[in-house]
Design a protein around this motif. Structure first.
Motif, PDB file in Angstrom:
ATOM      1  N   TRP A   1       0.989  -1.148  -0.033  1.00  0.00           N
ATOM      2  CA  TRP A   1      -0.062  -0.058  -0.099  1.00  0.00           C
ATOM      3  C   TRP A   1       1.013   1.186   0.064  1.00  0.00           C
ATOM      4  O   TRP A   1       2.093   0.999   0.201  1.00  0.00           O
ATOM      5  N   GLY A   2       0.349   2.500  -0.180  1.00  0.00           N
ATOM      6  CA  GLY A   2       1.118   3.540  -0.126  1.00  0.00           C
ATOM      7  C   GLY A   2       0.113   4.726   0.019  1.00  0.00           C
ATOM      8  O   GLY A   2      -0.970   5.002   0.143  1.00  0.00           O
ATOM      9  N   SER A   3       1.163   5.847  -0.458  1.00  0.00           N
ATOM     10  CA  SER A   3       0.223   7.231  -0.676  1.00  0.00           C
ATOM     11  C   SER A   3       1.284   8.041  -1.328  1.00  0.00           C
ATOM     12  O   SER A   3       2.314   7.873  -1.647  1.00  0.00           O
ATOM     13  N   GLY A   4       0.643   9.442  -1.712  1.00  0.00           N
ATOM     14  CA  GLY A   4       1.262  10.271  -2.591  1.00  0.00           C
ATOM     15  C   GLY A   4       0.903  11.581  -2.127  1.00  0.00           C
ATOM     16  O   GLY A   4      -0.180  11.879  -1.638  1.00  0.00           O
ATOM     17  N   THR A   5       1.558  12.362  -2.800  1.00  0.00           N
ATOM     18  CA  THR A   5       1.328  13.987  -2.506  1.00  0.00           C
ATOM     19  C   THR A   5       1.602  14.562  -3.960  1.00  0.00           C
ATOM     20  O   THR A   5       2.728  14.529  -4.728  1.00  0.00           O
ATOM     21  N   THR A   6       0.747  15.518  -4.498  1.00  0.00           N
ATOM     22  CA  THR A   6       0.704  16.135  -5.804  1.00  0.00           C
ATOM     23  C   THR A   6       1.617  17.487  -5.717  1.00  0.00           C
ATOM     24  O   THR A   6       1.586  18.002  -4.744  1.00  0.00           O
ATOM     25  N   SER A   7       1.811  17.795  -6.922  1.00  0.00           N
ATOM     26  CA  SER A   7       2.356  19.425  -6.846  1.00  0.00           C
ATOM     27  C   SER A   7       1.564  20.356  -6.451  1.00  0.00           C
ATOM     28  O   SER A   7       1.887  21.355  -6.154  1.00  0.00           O
ATOM     29  N   GLY A   8       0.137  20.148  -6.284  1.00  0.00           N
ATOM     30  CA  GLY A   8      -0.751  21.127  -5.584  1.00  0.00           C
ATOM     31  C   GLY A   8      -0.812  20.823  -4.195  1.00  0.00           C
ATOM     32  O   GLY A   8      -1.805  21.269  -3.692  1.00  0.00           O
ATOM     33  N   ASP A   9       0.010  19.954  -3.544  1.00  0.00           N
ATOM     34  CA  ASP A   9      -0.014  19.688  -2.229  1.00  0.00           C
ATOM     35  C   ASP A   9      -1.121  19.008  -1.615  1.00  0.00           C
ATOM     36  O   ASP A   9      -1.687  19.115  -0.516  1.00  0.00           O
ATOM     37  N   GLU A  10      -1.753  18.228  -2.450  1.00  0.00           N
ATOM     38  CA  GLU A  10      -3.060  17.385  -2.233  1.00  0.00           C
ATOM     39  C   GLU A  10      -2.326  16.070  -2.045  1.00  0.00           C
ATOM     40  O   GLU A  10      -1.629  15.227  -2.633  1.00  0.00           O
ATOM     41  N   GLY A  11      -2.738  15.450  -0.596  1.00  0.00           N
ATOM     42  CA  GLY A  11      -2.465  13.897  -0.443  1.00  0.00           C
ATOM     43  C   GLY A  11      -3.575  13.306  -0.665  1.00  0.00           C
ATOM     44  O   GLY A  11      -4.413  13.623  -0.691  1.00  0.00           O
TER      45      GLY A  11
END
Length: 337
Positions: free
Chosen positions: A67-77
């Motif tokens: 499993w995992g997670s991410g953060t976008t360039s717009g600071d959206e997790g």
């Protein structure tokens, strides 16, 4: 190097030469599934359709939940829901003879000798299962083809594993043997499952209608709200590995413009902002095929890993790329005095 037949025969009898050893691996305990991963995801099996045959427990396969997670360039997790991945570890338990078959083999042939010529004792208490035709011995096997490292490291790992994991007898309905999986194995799964996205690019100036930029004016380029940080976890039993990927920079190149390398993921254009991540086209794209300039965008990712939360250092970096068409227009002006 033994051929496959020799490998299976020796494993069945518990004799394991230097390059062949056993491991059984365990399934993972995982956190709850997360919300909408959208198309960003970041795990290789996420959104993949299952295809082909899957090795089973009798082949030594194990299930690891990733499993995992991410953060976008717009600071959206965002979170990546748990997925189960089936893998063949370098060392594993495989199903072998029934109790009766093994007993009869020992009585007829003995258990052979190790690479140094020493007699190999049979499995402990094998006589207890001499009439059992339902249960099976599970012996060890190691394959260097599934080991991510040099052959010397593989031999050391395999010998150590086999010393600690003798054959196990399993009756029908009993669980197959599943010794712990070290983080060094789990990180290979997490790294292989890490799926870095191709860059999706925005730019300015961008003319209404066809999206064209303009000759001799710096064209700002930046990542259009894609992931800039990803982490992927792989866990089994009490062990966990985590792989962290960070978008460290971007490269852009195109005909009729000098290439540019940028730190980070660029800056979205707003009035008063500054950025050095821009291409300046010296000629319109009217003479190019389709009337557009073909732009190559590359994302550079740095990667590091953690074992049970402790930093372990960098892994091989990765680069993803994509091309997109960009019309380049000329703006005509009239100068008067």
């Amino acid at each position: 190097m033994l051929n496959r037949h020799s490998t299976i025969r020796r494993v069945a009898l518990g004799a394991v030469p230097a390059l062949l050893v056993a491991t059984g691996l365990t399934a993972a305990a995982m956190p709850p599934a997360a919300a909408d991963p959208a198309p960003r995801c970041g795990i290789g099996s996420c959104d993949d359709e299952d295809g082909g045959s899957t090795p089973g427990a009798e082949d030594g396969a194990i299930s690891i939940t990733v499993w995992g997670s991410g953060t976008t360039s717009g600071d959206e997790g965002y979170e990546i829901p748990a997925e189960t991945v089936t893998v063949l570890p370098p060392c594993r338990y495989i199903q072998s003879m029934t109790g009766k078959e093994y007993y009869e083999w020992i009585q007829k042939y003995g258990n052979g000798r190790d690479p140094d010529g020493n007699p190999i004792p049979p499995y402990p208490n094998y006589e207890l299962y001499k009439d059992d035709t339902e249960g099976h011995w599970w012996g060890g096997m190691c394959s260097s083809a599934d080991y991510d490292g040099d052959i010397e490291g593989f031999v050391e790992y395999a010998n150590e594993w086999f010393d600690e994991h003798p054959g196990v007898y399993v009756r029908p309905g009993e669980p197959v043997p599943v010794p712990p999986i070290p983080p060094e194995i789990l990180v290979q799964v997490a790294y292989d499952e890490l799926e870095l996205p191709d860059p999706q690019i925005a730019w300015n100036p961008r003319r209404d209608g066809d999206g064209a930029t303009v000759v001799n004016l710096p064209t700002w380029l930046w990542l259009d709200d894609g992931p800039v940080e990803l982490e992927v976890h792989a866990a089994a039993g009490d062990n966990e590995a985590r792989v962290d990927a960070t978008l460290s920079g971007m490269n852009f190149s195109a005909s009729n413009a000098a290439p540019v390398a940028c730190d980070g993921h660029g800056v979205a254009w707003t009035s008063g902002a500054t950025s050095d991540c821009a291409l300046t086209f010296t000629r319109s794209s009217a003479h190019l095929p389709g009337g557009v300039a073909n732009v190559l965008a590359e994302s550079r990712w740095s990667i590091e890993w953690f074992a049970n939360g402790e930093p372990q250092g960098p892994l091989d970096p990765q680069t993803t790329s994509a091309t997109f068409d960009l019309p380049v227009a000329e703006v005509q002006t009239i100068v008067t005095r």
